[in-house]
Motif scaffolding. Structure first.
Motif, PDB file in Angstrom:
ATOM      1  N   GLY A  62       0.789  -1.220   0.000  1.00 54.37           N
ATOM      2  CA  GLY A  62       0.000   0.000   0.000  1.00 54.37           C
ATOM      3  C   GLY A  62       0.819   1.267   0.000  1.00 54.37           C
ATOM      4  O   GLY A  62       0.599   2.179  -0.814  1.00 54.37           O
ATOM      5  N   LEU A  63       1.788   1.346   0.914  1.00 55.30           N
ATOM      6  CA  LEU A  63       2.560   2.575   1.063  1.00 55.30           C
ATOM      7  C   LEU A  63       3.450   2.849  -0.140  1.00 55.30           C
ATOM      8  O   LEU A  63       3.644   4.007  -0.534  1.00 55.30           O
ATOM      9  N   ILE A  64       4.001   1.799  -0.735  1.00 51.09           N
ATOM     10  CA  ILE A  64       4.903   1.972  -1.876  1.00 51.09           C
ATOM     11  C   ILE A  64       4.130   1.991  -3.195  1.00 51.09           C
ATOM     12  O   ILE A  64       4.443   2.758  -4.099  1.00 51.09           O
ATOM     13  N   GLY A  65       3.109   1.139  -3.283  1.00 49.91           N
ATOM     14  CA  GLY A  65       2.396   1.011  -4.552  1.00 49.91           C
ATOM     15  C   GLY A  65       1.293   2.027  -4.774  1.00 49.91           C
ATOM     16  O   GLY A  65       0.900   2.275  -5.917  1.00 49.91           O
ATOM     17  N   GLY A  66       0.770   2.624  -3.695  1.00 55.36           N
ATOM     18  CA  GLY A  66      -0.337   3.573  -3.848  1.00 55.36           C
ATOM     19  C   GLY A  66       0.127   4.975  -4.199  1.00 55.36           C
ATOM     20  O   GLY A  66       1.244   5.379  -3.864  1.00 55.36           O
ATOM     21  N   TRP A  67      -0.775   5.726  -4.852  1.00 55.07           N
ATOM     22  CA  TRP A  67      -0.423   7.081  -5.290  1.00 55.07           C
ATOM     23  C   TRP A  67      -0.984   8.157  -4.366  1.00 55.07           C
ATOM     24  O   TRP A  67      -0.496   9.296  -4.371  1.00 55.07           O
ATOM     25  N   ASP A  68      -2.010   7.852  -3.615  1.00 52.83           N
ATOM     26  CA  ASP A  68      -2.559   8.809  -2.659  1.00 52.83           C
ATOM     27  C   ASP A  68      -3.053   8.056  -1.434  1.00 52.83           C
ATOM     28  O   ASP A  68      -3.019   6.824  -1.382  1.00 52.83           O
ATOM     29  N   LYS A  69      -3.512   8.792  -0.414  1.00 52.86           N
ATOM     30  CA  LYS A  69      -3.907   8.191   0.856  1.00 52.86           C
ATOM     31  C   LYS A  69      -4.983   7.136   0.677  1.00 52.86           C
ATOM     32  O   LYS A  69      -4.860   6.014   1.187  1.00 52.86           O
ATOM     33  N   GLU A  70      -6.056   7.468  -0.040  1.00 51.72           N
ATOM     34  CA  GLU A  70      -7.173   6.550  -0.203  1.00 51.72           C
ATOM     35  C   GLU A  70      -6.755   5.276  -0.927  1.00 51.72           C
ATOM     36  O   GLU A  70      -7.147   4.165  -0.548  1.00 51.72           O
ATOM     37  N   GLN A  71      -5.936   5.429  -1.977  1.00 49.41           N
ATOM     38  CA  GLN A  71      -5.501   4.255  -2.727  1.00 49.41           C
ATOM     39  C   GLN A  71      -4.587   3.380  -1.871  1.00 49.41           C
ATOM     40  O   GLN A  71      -4.666   2.150  -1.931  1.00 49.41           O
ATOM     41  N   ARG A  72      -3.728   3.994  -1.083  1.00 47.34           N
ATOM     42  CA  ARG A  72      -2.826   3.223  -0.229  1.00 47.34           C
ATOM     43  C   ARG A  72      -3.602   2.421   0.801  1.00 47.34           C
ATOM     44  O   ARG A  72      -3.317   1.241   1.037  1.00 47.34           O
ATOM     45  N   LEU A  73      -4.602   3.051   1.423  1.00 52.76           N
ATOM     46  CA  LEU A  73      -5.421   2.339   2.405  1.00 52.76           C
ATOM     47  C   LEU A  73      -6.242   1.239   1.744  1.00 52.76           C
ATOM     48  O   LEU A  73      -6.440   0.165   2.317  1.00 52.76           O
ATOM     49  N   SER A  74      -6.709   1.505   0.539  1.00 53.34           N
ATOM     50  CA  SER A  74      -7.485   0.506  -0.195  1.00 53.34           C
ATOM     51  C   SER A  74      -6.639  -0.709  -0.543  1.00 53.34           C
ATOM     52  O   SER A  74      -7.080  -1.861  -0.423  1.00 53.34           O
TER      53      SER A  74
END
Length: 261
Positions: A92-104
């Motif tokens: 999540g933290l490395i692959g996501g682009w924003d907060k919502e995407q990382r949590l998702s």
């Protein structure tokens, strides 16, 4: 009278043991039963995990075999609880682009490349470090005491790091979370309970200077993690707490090796 005083502590410990391990224990979860916050007993659960998973030390096996079986037993006891947090956090933290995407992404049960890489390197590093630590400790009764103390302090101090994050960041999540029921800000009495095994066992595994240095390094790492999590998701969740515990295990074993050297 004694039972009334110790009862809430025992109830809190049992709830913590059931939550953070796979040890079968019957617990009454009724709200009307007085209990201390289970989360403050997390370092004590580390002692239980360490002592049970130390069984290979009683056999005259190679240090590398002892180390891998100790790690495997610890994972089986906890159900890979913290390792799962590490993998989800890295995805999540490395692959996501924003907060919502990382949590998702962290809520997604599928394993991505960052998760696979993180767990492979984490377990490999811990196995190599623990094998090296077991190799340099002389085979004697005092050596066994030191090894048990060292293995216990690894699991105790590593579990204090998520408590520090929990007390200094806001809890964030998307939707319902299984971890939300165990999230709590620690009071001074809770911190006393949590830190007690660290100070007692720490003095068996380290000399006083090395223990202080290890604690300072751990605080420094928590500060860096706190800054990183604030930037990425503006707080913490259950997965990031598990990730911090895994980072803590590696950190403490490194400090033990440095101290013994």
């Amino acid at each position: 009278m004694k039972g009334m005083v110790l009862g809430p502590y025992w109830q809190g410990f049992k709830r913590s043991l059931v939550t953070y391990t796979r040890i079968p224990l019957k617990v009454d979860w009724s709200d009307d039963i007085k209990h201390i916050s289970p989360v403050c007993f997390l370092p004590w659960i580390g002692i239980v995990v360490a002592l049970i998973s130390a069984w290979p030390l009683w056999f005259d096996w190679s240090s590398s075999l002892q180390a891998i079986l100790m790690l495997l037993t610890a994972v089986l006891l906890t159900g890979g609880f913290h390792e799962d947090g590490l993998m989800d956090s890295c995805d999540g933290l490395i692959g996501g682009w924003d907060k919502e995407q990382r949590l998702s992404i962290m809520k997604d049960s599928r394993i991505g490349s960052y998760a696979a890489l993180s767990i492979w390197f984490s377990l490999s590093i811990k196995w190599l470090l623990l094998s090296e630590l077991l190799e340099v400790i002389p085979e004697s009764f005092l050596g066994l005491i030191y090894t048990l103390s060292a293995w216990c302090i690894v699991h105790v101090m590593a579990r204090i790091m998520p408590l520090m994050l929990m007390s200094t960041l806001d809890y964030v999540t998307l939707g319902k979370s299984k971890a939300s029921g165990m999230i709590a800000k620690l009071s001074p009495i809770h911190w006393t309970i949590a830190l007690a095994p660290c100070l007692v066992i720490g003095l068996l595994a380290f000399n006083i200077i090395a223990l202080i240095m290890t604690l300072l390094i751990a605080v420094g790492v928590v500060v860096l993690l706190r800054m990183y999590l604030r930037k990425k998701i503006e707080g913490f969740n259950g997965d990031t707490l598990g990730a911090s515990e895994q980072i803590g295990e590696v950190l403490v074993i490194v400090c033990l090796l440095a101290s013994y050297s």
